[in-house]
Scaffold this motif. Sequence first.
Motif, short mmCIF file in Angstrom:
data_model
loop_
_atom_site.label_atom_id
_atom_site.label_comp_id
_atom_site.label_asym_id
_atom_site.label_seq_id
_atom_site.Cartn_x
_atom_site.Cartn_y
_atom_site.Cartn_z
N TYR A 1 18.27 18.66 13.42
CA TYR A 1 17.66 18.97 12.13
C TYR A 1 18.68 18.88 10.99
O TYR A 1 18.62 19.62 10.02
CB TYR A 1 16.98 20.35 12.18
CG TYR A 1 16.03 20.49 13.36
CD1 TYR A 1 14.86 19.76 13.38
CD2 TYR A 1 16.33 21.30 14.45
CE1 TYR A 1 13.99 19.83 14.46
CE2 TYR A 1 15.47 21.39 15.54
CZ TYR A 1 14.30 20.66 15.53
OH TYR A 1 13.45 20.73 16.61
N SER B 1 11.17 27.94 17.77
CA SER B 1 12.46 27.28 17.93
C SER B 1 13.58 28.31 17.79
O SER B 1 13.36 29.39 17.26
CB SER B 1 12.56 26.22 16.83
OG SER B 1 13.53 25.26 17.14
N TYR C 1 16.42 27.71 5.43
CA TYR C 1 16.20 28.84 6.35
C TYR C 1 17.27 29.92 6.21
O TYR C 1 17.33 30.82 7.03
CB TYR C 1 16.24 28.38 7.81
CG TYR C 1 15.43 27.15 8.12
CD1 TYR C 1 14.04 27.19 8.05
CD2 TYR C 1 16.05 25.97 8.49
CE1 TYR C 1 13.29 26.06 8.35
CE2 TYR C 1 15.31 24.84 8.80
CZ TYR C 1 13.93 24.90 8.73
OH TYR C 1 13.20 23.78 9.02
N ILE D 1 10.23 29.01 11.77
CA ILE D 1 10.27 28.15 12.95
C ILE D 1 9.61 28.81 14.15
O ILE D 1 9.81 28.44 15.29
CB ILE D 1 11.72 27.68 13.29
CG1 ILE D 1 12.69 28.86 13.34
CG2 ILE D 1 12.19 26.64 12.30
CD1 ILE D 1 14.10 28.47 13.73
N HIS E 1 4.01 25.55 22.79
CA HIS E 1 5.36 25.58 22.19
C HIS E 1 5.33 26.76 21.24
O HIS E 1 4.50 26.81 20.34
CB HIS E 1 5.64 24.27 21.43
CG HIS E 1 6.88 24.33 20.60
ND1 HIS E 1 8.14 24.16 21.14
CD2 HIS E 1 7.07 24.59 19.28
CE1 HIS E 1 9.04 24.29 20.17
NE2 HIS E 1 8.41 24.57 19.04
N ALA F 1 12.69 16.29 22.08
CA ALA F 1 11.98 16.44 20.80
C ALA F 1 12.76 15.69 19.73
O ALA F 1 13.71 16.20 19.14
CB ALA F 1 11.84 17.91 20.43
N ARG G 1 19.35 22.90 6.20
CA ARG G 1 19.08 24.15 6.92
C ARG G 1 19.60 25.39 6.20
O ARG G 1 18.89 26.39 6.14
CB ARG G 1 19.63 24.08 8.35
CG ARG G 1 19.11 22.90 9.17
CD ARG G 1 19.40 23.02 10.65
NE ARG G 1 18.65 24.10 11.25
CZ ARG G 1 19.11 25.28 11.54
NH1 ARG G 1 20.39 25.56 11.35
NH2 ARG G 1 18.34 26.21 12.05
N GLY H 1 9.49 23.13 23.62
CA GLY H 1 10.95 23.26 23.50
C GLY H 1 11.27 24.65 23.02
O GLY H 1 10.53 25.58 23.30
N GLY H 2 12.35 24.78 22.28
CA GLY H 2 12.59 26.05 21.60
C GLY H 2 13.81 26.83 22.01
O GLY H 2 14.15 27.83 21.37
N MET I 1 16.52 15.69 8.74
CA MET I 1 15.84 16.34 7.61
C MET I 1 16.49 15.97 6.28
O MET I 1 16.19 16.57 5.25
CB MET I 1 15.89 17.87 7.78
CG MET I 1 15.01 18.37 8.90
SD MET I 1 15.17 20.17 9.13
CE MET I 1 14.18 20.78 7.77
N ASP J 1 9.18 13.62 22.83
CA ASP J 1 8.10 14.37 22.21
C ASP J 1 8.05 13.86 20.78
O ASP J 1 9.03 13.97 20.05
CB ASP J 1 8.44 15.86 22.26
CG ASP J 1 7.74 16.69 21.19
OD1 ASP J 1 6.55 16.41 20.93
OD2 ASP J 1 8.37 17.59 20.62
N LYS K 1 12.37 14.87 16.75
CA LYS K 1 12.47 15.32 15.36
C LYS K 1 13.83 15.94 15.09
O LYS K 1 14.29 15.97 13.96
CB LYS K 1 11.34 16.29 15.01
CG LYS K 1 11.34 17.55 15.86
CD LYS K 1 10.29 18.55 15.39
CE LYS K 1 8.90 18.27 15.92
NZ LYS K 1 8.76 18.43 17.41
N GLU L 1 10.25 19.97 26.16
CA GLU L 1 10.48 19.27 24.89
C GLU L 1 11.68 19.86 24.15
O GLU L 1 11.56 20.31 23.01
CB GLU L 1 9.24 19.39 24.00
CG GLU L 1 7.95 18.90 24.63
CD GLU L 1 6.72 19.19 23.77
OE1 GLU L 1 6.79 20.06 22.88
OE2 GLU L 1 5.70 18.54 23.99
N PRO L 2 12.85 19.86 24.76
CA PRO L 2 14.00 20.43 24.06
C PRO L 2 14.50 19.50 22.96
O PRO L 2 14.52 18.28 23.13
CB PRO L 2 15.06 20.56 25.16
CG PRO L 2 14.71 19.50 26.15
CD PRO L 2 13.21 19.32 26.09
N GLY L 3 14.84 20.05 21.83
CA GLY L 3 15.40 19.25 20.74
C GLY L 3 16.76 19.81 20.37
O GLY L 3 17.82 19.25 20.69
N ARG L 4 16.73 20.98 19.73
CA ARG L 4 17.96 21.60 19.24
C ARG L 4 18.98 21.84 20.35
O ARG L 4 20.17 21.58 20.15
CB ARG L 4 17.60 22.95 18.62
CG ARG L 4 18.75 23.63 17.89
CD ARG L 4 18.41 25.08 17.56
NE ARG L 4 17.08 25.25 17.02
CZ ARG L 4 16.79 25.26 15.72
NH1 ARG L 4 17.74 25.12 14.83
NH2 ARG L 4 15.55 25.42 15.32
#
Length: 418
Positions: A371, A202, A316, A162, A199, A58, A312, A238-239, A375, A79, A60, A273-276
């Motif tokens: 992120y 996250s 958040y 998220i 999905h 992912a 972040r 992902g997530g 971001m 992704d 992003k 779709e793993p990102g983090r």
Amino acid sequence: MHYFRYRKNELYAEDIPIRELVSEYDTPLYVYSYNTLTRHFKAYQDAFNGIPHIICYAMKANSNKAILRIMANLGGGADIVSGGELYRALKAGVKPRRIVFAGVGKREDEIEYALQKGILMFNVESEQELLKINEVAARMSRKAAVALRINPDIDPETHPYISTGLKKHKFGIPIEDALQHYRLASSLENIDVVGVHKHIGSQITQVRPFVEALERVLVLIDSLKKEGIEIKYLDIGGGLGIQYNDESPPHPRQLAKGLIPLLKGRDLTIIMEPGRSIAGNAGILITKVLYIKQGHERDFVIVDAGMNDLMRPTLYNAYHHIVPVKKGRRSKIFADIVGPICESGDFLARGREIPAVKQGEYLAVMSAGAYGFSMSSNYNSRPRVAEVLVKGAEHYLIRRRETYRDLTRGEEIPEFLK
Ligand code: LLP
């Protein structure tokens, strides 16, 4: 696990002292560890080794071309959620057939671009989008491969901003309406139904929500089969969470252990779709202490990185561990670690007990690889910072620090003002 460790009280990125990177590249500075990135990617690869799968990173989370190239070299895909991300992915050498395109608001030009490049599939989020993709594909005399993004109504028990898989969220198609949408999709001339996508959010720190969501989606796949709609790709999104503070998120191996038994005997290619969980703990943000201001209730440690560099914490209320680059025995202070931006929300940490840091020293904001830079913005006309990749004892500049000239690039003063 990552490769940012102290050696003789000095913080290292792999085999390089952060001090060295600072003297070469200045601060604020994002530093990424190559071996952490590859280790995280391979953890997924090994975990899902037993079943056909594609890891679509992912992007992003961190879309630097060099990071994407690492993923592509390891056999990963991407992704994406915009035409811009497609452009970056292709530039970085990601194969179009390993790209999946999600997002609730795909524009016509983005759909066209993706069709032209021959991506693996669109993850479609609404009926109108489906019709639009069909229309664009017809105009181009193509067939568009699609999955429908299903909202399984599962609570991932993560931060509300998220979390994405509940009925109240804008994402996906409610699972109750899925059959009807699939019937429509398979009736469309220029649509090729190939997948199901979900999905649910996250920074998920348990396996259970993934299992429950998968169970619901598998019931759907069975009903589709009865209707003669064959699904080839199951995209589980992902997530998976990471450790920022005291969380203990599952390893991809544990995720696989929960999911694979449900998938055995099915003729499905799993897309992830793993990102983090790939980039998060593979990056840190280095910042310099500009001033210490003693307040009445707490101290303020004013640093040269702000909310525009790492959003972040303020967005958040996210926790990022912050440590001095040079460790030593010292007393503790109770402080807010804040940036130079003209907003009260410009903080990296609030009400934190930290070692009594001094003016001029360097701090590392941990777990900032995902992120973080992606971001970041130019708010307060702050040039975006440099990014460096470390591999063993080598370091590479993968994005130069922006200059003042970059700030006004593309801007024009209209003739009548001159
Ligand atoms: N797939 C889809 C469709 C997504 O929307 C996302 C993230 C991912 C995959 C990757 O999720 P991950 O593996 O990274 O959890 N800016 C927020 C996170 C927003 C996530 C948005 N979607 C943060 O800094 O926590």
